[in-house]
Scaffold this motif. Structure first.
Motif, PDB file in Angstrom:
ATOM      1  N   ARG A 131       0.859  -0.993   0.081  1.00  0.00           N
ATOM      2  CA  ARG A 131       0.046   0.032   0.058  1.00  0.00           C
ATOM      3  C   ARG A 131       0.937   1.211  -0.002  1.00  0.00           C
ATOM      4  NH1 ARG A 131      -3.109  -3.366  -1.051  1.00  0.00           N
ATOM      5  NH2 ARG A 131      -5.021  -4.154  -0.070  1.00  0.00           N
ATOM      6  N   ASP A 146      -2.807   0.942  -4.118  1.00  0.00           N
ATOM      7  CA  ASP A 146      -2.137  -0.237  -4.137  1.00  0.00           C
ATOM      8  C   ASP A 146      -0.814  -0.016  -4.447  1.00  0.00           C
ATOM      9  OD1 ASP A 146      -0.673  -2.619  -5.451  1.00  0.00           O
ATOM     10  OD2 ASP A 146      -2.813  -3.492  -4.836  1.00  0.00           O
ATOM     11  N   ILE A 153      -7.342   2.887  -4.368  1.00  0.00           N
ATOM     12  CA  ILE A 153      -8.158   2.136  -3.391  1.00  0.00           C
ATOM     13  C   ILE A 153      -9.151   3.031  -3.001  1.00  0.00           C
ATOM     14  CG2 ILE A 153      -8.127   0.522  -1.309  1.00  0.00           C
ATOM     15  CD1 ILE A 153      -5.608  -0.176  -2.031  1.00  0.00           C
ATOM     16  N   ARG A 154      -9.049   4.037  -1.965  1.00  0.00           N
ATOM     17  CA  ARG A 154     -10.053   4.884  -1.432  1.00  0.00           C
ATOM     18  C   ARG A 154      -9.211   6.123  -0.813  1.00  0.00           C
ATOM     19  NH1 ARG A 154     -10.444   4.733   4.271  1.00  0.00           N
ATOM     20  NH2 ARG A 154      -9.139   3.301   5.191  1.00  0.00           N
ATOM     21  N   SER A 193      -7.329  -1.567   6.957  1.00  0.00           N
ATOM     22  CA  SER A 193      -8.140  -2.418   6.402  1.00  0.00           C
ATOM     23  C   SER A 193      -9.452  -2.330   6.940  1.00  0.00           C
ATOM     24  CB  SER A 193      -7.721  -3.847   6.418  1.00  0.00           C
ATOM     25  OG  SER A 193      -7.613  -4.011   7.835  1.00  0.00           O
TER      26      SER A 193
END
Length: 452
Positions: A131, A146, A153-154, A193
């Motif tokens: 990450r 990523d 990803i966000r 996560s």
């Protein structure tokens, strides 16, 4: 005769066994080596639970440092003038025409946008490089990507760090980062996560500070075991705090100068202004440093805690002037990395150094904007990496960043960041040329040693 036949039979049997065993052993050795070489990298790709193997991966990489400079030329002082090359499309690559390295564009903000590294002193990648974080200045939010494919990803819109630069990845746990909450002064442990937040300590309550808590001005990472931080109360006092022992230490600095003392990688030394301090807060060494400049805390290849800094003037004991100078925090002595004595020009403006390759100590990266900002002179508009150890310094020029600051000022600076293994270098650029000044995007130099 019967005894002779028996004897010959035994000799033949023993010889056959020896040959068979020897051949078997040779086959095993060959296969083991082959499996190590072929499966070491793909294991990371094929394992969906990358975070679970973080401790094992960390140990392996620390035991066997990567030779970052494979195929690169050390201490090259020859001209490599910057050449025009089109900006790569999103997630595509170009080959730097002057140095032959691969540069990949990893953001896609569009015209007028700024998406770039947080800062050179702050690690962009997590512990296993699965990450990474960029800062979207246009929208005021950090982006989670990523770390291998660079796919978005966000947005990390559920974290509120005291400063945009103050998101700290854990050095061992790939799913954890830390930050000082801007509203509460809580130091937070954040699970990426799940979004879970754990308050580790409230720094205002811890110190009884009646004013503002800050981890600036020239913020650095936590200690490399993620156990020690540095911070200040107003402009009055600066502290260190060790989480494992809950030890708060007041550092005996003469003038805080709006700058918090920062922990060195070992967690046993602290850097402030032009001096280092021990774990009891006492002066350890006065660095042979002219004055504070852009710098980054890291380690030399021999494990010595070091302040890597640009220096535009000689130190009080003479010498120590150059684009990159390594100051040993134990002794205060310096080692020139890039200096006029080594054949380089006077230090370039806009130099930022990154020494956060914690899995490959001794490796650093730097970006130089330069005075001319046209990339025609040595180190002007360049990116470099270097391996630093006493008595042996190797510098490698790895590309032109094409960031001139003209349209975006501070936000247009490249702020190079080296990855934990030292095999990649992140930077921001508005890409001088036909695309000059349209947007600041993020790019990664993928060095020949990088194995995705």
């Amino acid at each position: 005769m019967k005894k002779l036949k028996t004897y010959l039979f035994l000799l033949f049997t023993i010889g056959f066994c020896v040959i068979s065993c020897t051949n078997d052993n040779l086959s095993l050795i060959t296969n083991d080596d082959s499996e190590e070489q072929e499966t070491e990298t793909p294991t990371e790709e094929e394992n969906p639970e990358e975070e679970e193997d973080t401790d094992e991966n960390t140990e392996e990489e620390n035991e066997t440092p990567i030779d970052v400079a494979t195929e690169l030329i050390a201490n090259d002082l020859e001209p490599h003038p910057m050449q025009d090359v089109a900006k790569p499309e999103y997630l595509k690559t170009i080959v730097d025409p002057s140095f032959g390295t691969i540069i990949r564009r990893i953001s896609n903000g569009g015209n007028g946008s700024v998406i770039k590294p947080m800062y050179s002193t702050i690690q962009a990648w997590n512990a296993d490089e699965s990450r990474m974080i960029l800062y979207d200045q246009t929208n005021g939010v950090h982006q989670l990507l990523d770390g291998k494919t660079y796919a978005f990803i966000r947005n990390l819109d559920d974290v509120r760090p005291d400063d945009l630069e103050q998101l700290f990845w854990d050095f061992n746990e790939a799913d954890i980062l830390y930050y000082l909450d801007k509203s509460t002064d809580d130091f937070i442990k954040y699970t990426v996560s799940s979004g879970n937040k754990e308050i580790m300590v409230n720094l205002k309550e811890l110190t009884g500070c009646n004013g503002s808590i800050s981890m600036g001005n020239d913020v650095q990472m936590m200690s490399w075991d993620s156990d020690v931080i540095g911070f200040r109360c107003n402009n009055d006092q600066t502290y260190s705090y060790r989480f494992s022992t809950k030890k708060l230490t007041l550092l005996k600095v003469g003038d805080v100068n709006y700058t918090a003392a920062m922990p060195a990688p070992s967690g046993n030394l602290f850097y402030h202004n032009v001096s280092s301090y021990d774990t009891d807060g006492n002066l350890k060494a006065r660095l042979n440093k002219n004055k504070p400049e852009h710098s980054c805390l890291g380690q030399m290849a021999n494990g010595s805690d070091t302040d890597f800094s640009v220096s535009f003037g000689e130190g009080p004991r003479g010498g120590c002037l150059g684009n990159i100078i390594a100051y040993d925090l134990n002794t205060g002595d310096c080692i020139p990395v890039i200096s006029e004595d080594l054949g380089y020009d006077y230090p370039k403006s806009g130099t930022h150094i990154s020494a956060v390759a914690h899995k490959n100590p001794g490796w650093i990266a730097a970006s130089m904007v330069g005075f001319e900002r046209d990339g025609q002179k040595l180190l002007d508009q360049e990116l470099v990496i270097a391996r630093v150890e006493p008595g042996n310094v190797e510098v490698y020029r790895i590309g032109h960043h094409r960031a001139d600051e003209d349209e975006f000022d501070y936000w247009g600076e490249p702020h190079a960041v080296i990855s934990p293994t030292g095999t990649r270098v992140l930077f921001g650029s508005d890409w001088s040329g036909s695309e000059d000044g349209k947007s600041v995007e993020s790019y990664v130099v993928e060095l020949p040693s990088y194995q995705p």
